[in-house]
Write a protein that holds these residues in place. Sequence first.
Motif, short mmCIF file in Angstrom:
data_model
loop_
_atom_site.label_atom_id
_atom_site.label_comp_id
_atom_site.label_asym_id
_atom_site.label_seq_id
_atom_site.Cartn_x
_atom_site.Cartn_y
_atom_site.Cartn_z
N ALA A 31 -2.23 37.02 -40.37
CA ALA A 31 -1.72 37.97 -39.38
C ALA A 31 -1.34 39.30 -40.01
O ALA A 31 -1.36 40.34 -39.34
CB ALA A 31 -0.51 37.37 -38.66
N LEU A 32 -1.00 39.29 -41.30
CA LEU A 32 -0.61 40.52 -41.98
C LEU A 32 -1.77 41.18 -42.72
O LEU A 32 -1.80 42.40 -42.87
CB LEU A 32 0.53 40.24 -42.97
CG LEU A 32 1.81 39.67 -42.38
CD1 LEU A 32 2.92 39.63 -43.43
CD2 LEU A 32 2.26 40.48 -41.17
N THR A 33 -2.71 40.38 -43.20
CA THR A 33 -3.84 40.94 -43.95
C THR A 33 -5.03 41.26 -43.05
O THR A 33 -5.93 42.00 -43.44
CB THR A 33 -4.30 39.96 -45.04
OG1 THR A 33 -4.62 38.70 -44.46
CG2 THR A 33 -3.19 39.77 -46.08
N GLN A 34 -5.03 40.71 -41.84
CA GLN A 34 -6.08 41.00 -40.86
C GLN A 34 -5.40 41.45 -39.56
O GLN A 34 -5.39 40.72 -38.55
CB GLN A 34 -6.95 39.77 -40.62
CG GLN A 34 -7.60 39.23 -41.88
CD GLN A 34 -8.24 37.87 -41.66
OE1 GLN A 34 -8.73 37.56 -40.57
NE2 GLN A 34 -8.22 37.03 -42.68
N PRO A 35 -4.77 42.62 -39.58
CA PRO A 35 -3.95 43.05 -38.44
C PRO A 35 -4.75 43.16 -37.15
O PRO A 35 -5.94 43.44 -37.15
CB PRO A 35 -3.42 44.41 -38.89
CG PRO A 35 -4.35 44.86 -39.96
CD PRO A 35 -4.82 43.63 -40.65
N GLN A 36 -4.05 42.91 -36.07
CA GLN A 36 -4.67 42.93 -34.75
C GLN A 36 -4.01 43.99 -33.88
O GLN A 36 -2.98 44.57 -34.23
CB GLN A 36 -4.50 41.56 -34.10
CG GLN A 36 -3.04 41.17 -33.92
CD GLN A 36 -2.86 39.75 -33.41
OE1 GLN A 36 -3.20 39.45 -32.27
NE2 GLN A 36 -2.34 38.88 -34.27
N THR A 37 -4.61 44.23 -32.73
CA THR A 37 -4.03 45.14 -31.75
C THR A 37 -3.25 44.30 -30.74
O THR A 37 -3.83 43.45 -30.06
CB THR A 37 -5.11 45.94 -31.02
OG1 THR A 37 -5.84 46.73 -31.98
CG2 THR A 37 -4.48 46.87 -29.99
N PHE A 38 -1.96 44.52 -30.68
CA PHE A 38 -1.13 43.76 -29.74
C PHE A 38 -1.11 44.46 -28.38
O PHE A 38 -1.17 45.70 -28.31
CB PHE A 38 0.29 43.63 -30.27
CG PHE A 38 0.40 42.82 -31.53
CD1 PHE A 38 0.31 41.44 -31.49
CD2 PHE A 38 0.56 43.45 -32.75
CE1 PHE A 38 0.39 40.69 -32.65
CE2 PHE A 38 0.64 42.72 -33.92
CZ PHE A 38 0.55 41.33 -33.87
N PRO A 39 -1.00 43.69 -27.31
CA PRO A 39 -0.94 44.31 -25.99
C PRO A 39 0.24 45.27 -25.88
O PRO A 39 1.36 44.91 -26.27
CB PRO A 39 -0.76 43.11 -25.05
CG PRO A 39 -1.31 41.95 -25.81
CD PRO A 39 -0.99 42.22 -27.24
N PRO A 40 0.03 46.49 -25.39
CA PRO A 40 1.16 47.40 -25.19
C PRO A 40 2.08 46.92 -24.09
O PRO A 40 1.65 46.17 -23.19
CB PRO A 40 0.48 48.73 -24.82
CG PRO A 40 -0.84 48.33 -24.26
CD PRO A 40 -1.24 47.08 -24.98
N THR A 41 3.31 47.33 -24.16
CA THR A 41 4.33 46.89 -23.21
C THR A 41 5.08 48.10 -22.70
O THR A 41 5.27 49.08 -23.43
CB THR A 41 5.31 45.92 -23.89
OG1 THR A 41 4.58 44.86 -24.50
CG2 THR A 41 6.29 45.34 -22.89
N ILE A 42 5.52 48.05 -21.46
CA ILE A 42 6.33 49.13 -20.92
C ILE A 42 7.61 48.57 -20.31
O ILE A 42 7.62 47.49 -19.73
CB ILE A 42 5.57 49.98 -19.87
CG1 ILE A 42 5.12 49.12 -18.68
CG2 ILE A 42 4.37 50.67 -20.50
CD1 ILE A 42 4.43 49.91 -17.59
N ILE A 43 8.70 49.33 -20.49
CA ILE A 43 9.96 49.07 -19.80
C ILE A 43 10.05 50.05 -18.64
O ILE A 43 9.96 51.27 -18.84
CB ILE A 43 11.17 49.29 -20.72
CG1 ILE A 43 11.11 48.39 -21.94
CG2 ILE A 43 12.47 49.05 -19.97
CD1 ILE A 43 12.22 48.67 -22.93
#
Length: 322
Positions: A31-43
């Motif tokens: 998870a740290l050596t092959q970083p991914q795009t996490f879903p953006p979040t809004i408040i």
Amino acid sequence: MSKLAKPSRLLHKLSHQLFATPQEQTKFIAALTQPQTFPPTIIWAHQPDNNQVELTDLETLPPVSWQPEFVTRLAAKSQPGKHPLHEAGYFYCLDFSSVFTASALLAINQPIDLAIDMCAAPGGKSVFAWRSLQPNCLISNEIIGKRIGILISNLKRCQIQPTHVTSSDSEKFAHLIPATADVVFVDAPCSGQSLLAKGMQAPGCFHPVTINKNANRQKRILANSAQVVAPQGYLAYMTCAYSIAENEQVCDWFLQRFPQFQPLSVSHLAAYQSHLTSMPCYRLFPQEKLGAGGFVALFRNTATGEKGEIPPAFWQQVKFSL
């Protein structure tokens, strides 16, 4: 996104400290050596009226069980920061890990008179606390002067009021306004290890010197913040680091130093209880694919006595008010 060419010895060492099985260690390292795009979040600072433009052009994701109703997760390729409602101040964008750590505030009994965000920039936790706790007064403090501008800009854009922005060391808070706040939350400066899960750089983040330096700073801020909490008030401690020394061990130190504080269980985060301690505290790891990772613990001041009052001299620290 940037990638680590190969896992460092220090990253391997940390993975062994955090996880007992090779399978979990491998997932964490990946998870740290092959970083991914996490879903953006809004408040949602303010919900748009039915007759106003909504997020029809942005794909939303189903909420997780503990997700607050004023938080929306979006598909990974969404760009909410370019949406007209963002510029109009209806919502604030952030990583879902920040929602995870801030959600411990949902376990706090209301009403809340005074809430203090001790390490506030760029403002996401302040927006969350304002929306969830609805305090009569919110103080957003940021000691680093060059970060004050973005904090004020975000609070103004989202119309977070009444709010006062300060730029003072936590020690000054402890001296000027002891035992005054119903809630103090500390999103503490840390080694920034979770930045790697987002493909960003965090040089030296696994080095013991870096970790120890941050842990000592976190202890100082937490100790000062504890003195600001009123009897029966709450103190939340959050980081975006993975190291035990910056998380569970800081909490252990704090409870030994301030035995009047007791850790509280946060029922909606029970599935994320840290497996590294029996104390109630909660971790999100990047391999769970919700966000880059975070840690949170919530404490209650069990001391009895009178709540303090804010003296006029304190308001001289205020840089900006909404």
